[in-house]
Write an enzyme that holds these catalytic residues in place. Structure first.
Site, short mmCIF file in Angstrom:
data_model
loop_
_atom_site.label_atom_id
_atom_site.label_comp_id
_atom_site.label_asym_id
_atom_site.label_seq_id
_atom_site.Cartn_x
_atom_site.Cartn_y
_atom_site.Cartn_z
CE LYS A 155 -13.18 7.94 -18.52
NZ LYS A 155 -13.00 7.86 -17.12
CE1 TYR A 209 -18.16 10.83 -15.26
CE2 TYR A 209 -16.82 10.80 -13.28
CZ TYR A 209 -17.70 10.17 -14.14
OH TYR A 209 -18.10 8.90 -13.87
CG ASP A 247 -9.88 15.93 -14.72
OD1 ASP A 247 -9.23 15.35 -15.60
OD2 ASP A 247 -10.83 15.41 -14.10
NE ARG A 264 -2.87 0.40 3.38
CZ ARG A 264 -2.11 0.57 4.47
NH1 ARG A 264 -1.34 1.62 4.59
NH2 ARG A 264 -2.13 -0.34 5.44
O1 P1T Z 1 -13.88 7.02 -13.69
P1 P1T Z 1 -12.66 7.46 -12.94
O2 P1T Z 1 -11.40 6.81 -13.37
O3 P1T Z 1 -12.85 7.44 -11.44
O4 P1T Z 1 -12.44 9.00 -13.33
C1 P1T Z 1 -13.36 10.01 -13.07
C2 P1T Z 1 -13.20 11.11 -14.07
C3 P1T Z 1 -12.45 12.23 -13.72
N1 P1T Z 1 -12.27 13.25 -14.58
C4 P1T Z 1 -12.82 13.24 -15.82
C5 P1T Z 1 -12.62 14.40 -16.73
C6 P1T Z 1 -13.57 12.14 -16.24
O5 P1T Z 1 -14.08 12.16 -17.47
C7 P1T Z 1 -13.78 11.04 -15.34
C8 P1T Z 1 -14.60 9.87 -15.72
N2 P1T Z 1 -15.42 10.10 -16.80
C9 P1T Z 1 -16.26 9.18 -17.39
C10 P1T Z 1 -16.43 7.93 -16.94
C11 P1T Z 1 -17.01 9.67 -18.57
O6 P1T Z 1 -17.56 8.87 -19.33
O7 P1T Z 1 -17.04 10.89 -18.76
#
Ligand code: P1T
Length: 388
Positions: free
Chosen positions: A203, A106, A178, A54
């Site tokens: 992504k 998001y 972000d 961890r």
């Molecule tokens: O899904 P996760 O890995 O926890 O990430 C969240 C997140 C944070 N910032 C942005 C700009 C994002 O687009 C996302 C997650 N977004 C999607 C799942 C979506 O389809 O837009």
């Protein structure tokens, strides 16, 4: 032989080599998946830098070093999701602190702000940060963080990182960007003055839709020390296998992003000229209201397109039910093309009233353009539009 690439190496060289010298005992070229939770100690407290996974894991160390190099940062920290990364950053705040966030974020980011941290006494203002006047007015004496997504999800507004960061800096406020939609390849927030850059690596960074993960990078050693503490103390760390997969994905990031963009440009132009499409939002189009700013602060326009169909929810449903090559699915940034309906899917946690103000209407469609043959993507959209 020293296999560490010099920090001034090109992006592709860093993506493939940074933090990843051949493994010391076997010479394995690929960083192994150190699938272990713990490490032997010679004497209590006497170890080789690793004591418990961890806290630290060699596969994660390599991955974090690679991301740091790509963002031009001294430090990076990996987490088990994009939202776990956000969670760690918000844990640096105290009750009574205030956060300014862009209004178009998001849905999950809005939810953790509004439903989790607000309850703990953190105050949030959701502001149209594309309007610098509004941004300036939003600062309060207790403001600690300025949170921006740029381009925003899903309206693809472009926020001026350099100007907003300097407004924040003057007031001793930390700026978080972000960078999920641009990836480390097309945008460098730290060079524009941001203090922390975050990604949902789920992504583009991983790029193959087979990992959920998050990462942050910073040049601020004090911020890093606090967040490193939280990474271990709160504990939302990624598994070694996921670290390996993201690192593998990163090796082709520059090549993938170029193709995502090439395909997206062509599809954006195609949609803009289509009679069943009301409006297309893509930062690379001259018609984008902030095209000039996008050109200035990004080195490419990415693979995300948002557009309004001429019609209502029924038309949107019909279109989305008829695509064949595009997958109707949440998420973005994978090699395969995805399509979705923000109002019902990714941004359902944003209150309907707010969605209306932001422009997330029932005829709004978001596409993540993959790296397939663009003629096939275009043909698929064309045949589904015929059904509307
Ligand atoms: O899904 P996760 O890995 O926890 O990430 C969240 C997140 C944070 N910032 C942005 C700009 C994002 O687009 C996302 C997650 N977004 C999607 C799942 C979506 O389809 O837009």
């Amino acid at each position: 032989m020293n296999h560490t690439p010099p920090t001034h190496s090109g992006f592709g060289t860093l993506a493939i080599h940074a933090g990843q010298p051949p493994e010391a005992t076997t010479g394995a070229v690929m960083t192994p998946i150190f699938q272990t939770s713990t490490y032997v100690q010679e004497s209590p407290g006497k170890h080789r830098g690793y004591e418990y996974s961890r806290t630290d894991n060699p596969t994660r160390t390599a991955y974090q070093s690679c991301v740091a190099a790509l963002e031009g940062a001294q430090h990076a920290l990996a987490f088990s999701s994009g939202l776990a990364t956000t969670d760690a950053i918000l844990h640096t705040l105290r009750t009574g602190d205030h956060v300014i966030s862009c209004d178009d974020v998001y849905g999950g980011t809005f939810r953790i702000f509004d439903k989790v941290f607000k309850k703990m006494g953190i105050e949030f203002s959701f502001v149209d940060l594309a309007d610098l006047n509004q941004a300036e007015k939003a600062f309060r004496p207790n403001t600690k963080l300025l949170w921006m997504e740029t381009p925003t999800n899903p309206m693809l507004k472009i926020l001026d990182i350099q100007t907003l960061s300097s407004l924040a800096k003057k007031r001793g406020v930390l700026t978080v960007v972000d960078n999920t939609f641009m990836s480390s390849y097309f945008q460098k927030p730290l060079q524009l003055g941001a203090d922390i850059v975050v990604h949902s690596v789920t992504k583009y960074m991983n790029g193959h839709s087979d990992v959920v993960g998050g990462v942050l990078a910073t040049n601020n050693s004090q911020v890093y020390t606090e967040l490193k503490f939280l990474q271990n103390a709160v504990g939302a760390v990624p598994a070694p296998m996921d670290c390996f997969l993201v690192m593998r994905g990163l090796k082709t990031l520059h090549v993938r992003m170029e193709r995502h963009e090439k395909n997206a440009k062509e599809i954006a132009h195609f949609l803009e000229g289509h009679p069943k499409v009301e409006r297309v939002i893509y930062p690379g189009l001259e018609s984008h209201p902030q095209h000039a700013l996008a050109k200035k602060q990004m080195s490419g326009f990415g693979g995300m397109i948002t557009f309004f169909l001429k019609g209502d929810l029924a038309a949107a449903r019909r279109f989305l039910e008829n695509v064949q090559l595009f997958s109707l699915a949440e998420s973005l940034g994978g090699v395969e093309s995805l399509i979705e309906h923000p109002a019902i899917m990714t941004h359902a946690s944003i209150p309907a009233e707010t969605r209306k103000i932001l422009g997330i209407h029932d005829n709004l469609i978001r596409v993540s353009i993959g790296i397939e043959e663009v003629s096939d993507l275009r043909a698929d959209l064309e045949q589904a539009l015929k059904e509307v």
